[in-house]
Design an enzyme around this catalytic site. Structure first.
Site, short mmCIF file in Angstrom:
data_model
loop_
_atom_site.label_atom_id
_atom_site.label_comp_id
_atom_site.label_asym_id
_atom_site.label_seq_id
_atom_site.Cartn_x
_atom_site.Cartn_y
_atom_site.Cartn_z
N ASP A 141 12.74 26.10 105.62
CA ASP A 141 12.74 24.73 105.09
C ASP A 141 11.70 23.87 105.81
O ASP A 141 11.40 24.11 106.98
CB ASP A 141 14.15 24.13 105.26
CG ASP A 141 14.36 22.92 104.37
OD1 ASP A 141 13.53 22.68 103.46
OD2 ASP A 141 15.34 22.19 104.59
N HIS B 276 3.81 24.98 100.91
CA HIS B 276 4.38 26.26 100.46
C HIS B 276 3.41 27.41 100.74
O HIS B 276 3.80 28.51 101.10
CB HIS B 276 4.72 26.20 98.97
CG HIS B 276 5.78 25.20 98.65
ND1 HIS B 276 6.97 25.13 99.35
CD2 HIS B 276 5.84 24.20 97.72
CE1 HIS B 276 7.70 24.14 98.86
NE2 HIS B 276 7.04 23.56 97.88
N LEU C 162 11.71 47.55 108.86
CA LEU C 162 12.40 46.32 108.47
C LEU C 162 12.59 46.24 106.95
O LEU C 162 11.66 46.52 106.20
CB LEU C 162 11.55 45.12 108.91
CG LEU C 162 12.03 43.74 108.43
CD1 LEU C 162 13.20 43.28 109.28
CD2 LEU C 162 10.89 42.72 108.49
C1 IPE Z 1 17.04 25.38 100.89
O1 IPE Z 1 16.15 24.34 101.10
C2 IPE Z 1 16.44 26.38 99.95
C3 IPE Z 1 15.30 27.13 100.49
C4 IPE Z 1 14.82 27.06 101.70
C5 IPE Z 1 14.70 28.03 99.54
P1 IPE Z 1 16.24 22.98 100.26
O2 IPE Z 1 15.16 22.10 100.76
O3 IPE Z 1 16.25 23.27 98.81
O4 IPE Z 1 17.68 22.46 100.66
P2 IPE Z 1 18.31 21.00 100.65
O5 IPE Z 1 18.05 20.42 99.28
O6 IPE Z 1 17.62 20.22 101.72
O7 IPE Z 1 19.75 21.23 100.95
C1 IPE Z 2 11.35 24.86 101.70
O1 IPE Z 2 10.60 23.72 101.93
C2 IPE Z 2 10.82 25.68 100.56
C3 IPE Z 2 11.65 25.65 99.35
C4 IPE Z 2 12.80 25.07 99.23
C5 IPE Z 2 11.13 26.34 98.19
P1 IPE Z 2 10.85 22.38 101.12
O2 IPE Z 2 9.99 22.39 99.91
O3 IPE Z 2 12.29 22.18 100.86
O4 IPE Z 2 10.32 21.31 102.15
P2 IPE Z 2 10.96 19.89 102.46
O5 IPE Z 2 12.38 20.13 102.82
O6 IPE Z 2 10.83 19.07 101.22
O7 IPE Z 2 10.16 19.36 103.59
MG MG Z 3 13.77 21.31 101.90
#
Ligand code: IPE
Ligand code: IPE
Ligand code: MG
Length: 251
Positions: A27, A44, A138
């Site tokens: 995240d 990403h 792995l």
């Molecule tokens: C969780 O992250 C999903 C992934 C890392 C793929 P999100 O950014 O979607 O989660 P929330 O919305 O903060 O809970």
């Molecule tokens: C995690 O990073 C990746 C996915 C959920 C696909 P985010 O895109 O949720 O990044 P933040 O949380 O908005 O910073």
């Molecule tokens: Mg996120």
């Protein structure tokens, strides 16, 4: 897995106990990009590079399964352009990183409702699975279009159908049977539940990641944003895991 390594020369603290299965909630990609005044998609892209590094170090350390949460069933609610960019990442990953991971004996698998993925995304992952299926290092397990509650609903539906078909009775339903109906059934039996779950970016929740399997996982939260999470950060997480006392309800 127990590893006794005393690396006197480098004086780097080396973890003695390596968790068998590590789950990662990757995240913070969007915030990483925002800090750099870049569009979210750049986060990403950088996140995919971080994943490549972490997979390598996990493989080198002897971790057996690394389940990475790459896209949740809730992430479809994001702008279509961001979703399309994320869905194309497995194609890039296949072209740029899979050959080397394959050489390093990494086996790629996936969980989630993967037949609902765009065709190109699914094909890239299928090809990676096919190419690496005989590898013994792995297991890099992608959770893509994964949602823990959806996984449990599908398992309950299948079990209910099996009971209706008189394959077994309600009394036969136990933890093993449920585990056998979850998507992680594709993993070796003793490796389905993460020993350690890492979440980056400072959020303190699981966001629908492996709710059944995480029942006794150790949780590790760090403020590091996923694209900045590197080999050293991964080692820190493993060192923190080494300091935990897992009691599983005992004393
Ligand atoms: C969780 O992250 C999903 C992934 C890392 C793929 P999100 O950014 O979607 O989660 P929330 O919305 O903060 O809970
Ligand atoms: C995690 O990073 C990746 C996915 C959920 C696909 P985010 O895109 O949720 O990044 P933040 O949380 O908005 O910073
Ligand atoms: Mg996120």
């Amino acid at each position: 897995m127990f590893k006794f390594q005393f690396n006197q020369k480098s004086r780097v603290e080396v973890p003695q106990v390596v968790p068998n299965h590590v789950g990662v909630i990757m995240d913070g990609n969007g915030r990483w990009a925002k800090k750099r005044m870049q569009p979210r998609i750049m986060g990403h892209k950088a996140g995919m590079e971080a994943l490549h590094k972490v997979a390598k170090v996990a493989n080198d350390m002897g971790v057996q399964v690394l389940t990475v949460y790459a896209f949740s069933t809730e992430n479809w609610s994001r702008p279509q352009s961001e979703v399309s960019f994320i869905m194309n990442l497995p194609v890039d990953f296949y072209d740029n990183y899979v050959p080397e991971l394959h050489k390093n004996n990494v086996k790629i698998q996936m969980i989630g409702d993967t037949d609902r993925l765009p065709e190109g995304t699914f094909t890239a992952l299928r090809k990676a699975e096919e190419l690496t299926k005989l590898n013994t290092g792995l297991i890099l397990n992608f959770a893509l279009n994964y949602g823990g509650r959806a996984e449990i609903i599908a398992a309950v539906q299948q079990i209910a159908q099996d009971v209706l078909d008189a394959k077994y009775s309600p009394d036969d339903i136990d933890e093993q049977l449920i585990s056998d109906h979850l998507q992680t059934r594709s993993l070796p039996r003793t490796l389905r539940d993460p020993d350690l779950i890492i979440r980056t970016s400072g959020e303190l929740r699981l966001s629908n990641f492996l709710p059944w399997q995480a029942a006794y996982s150790e949780l590790y939260f760090t403020d590091v944003l996923w694209p900045d999470f590197d080999e050293a950060a991964f080692r820190d997480a493993i060192l923190a895991y080494n300091k935990r006392k897992r009691r599983f309800g005992g004393i």
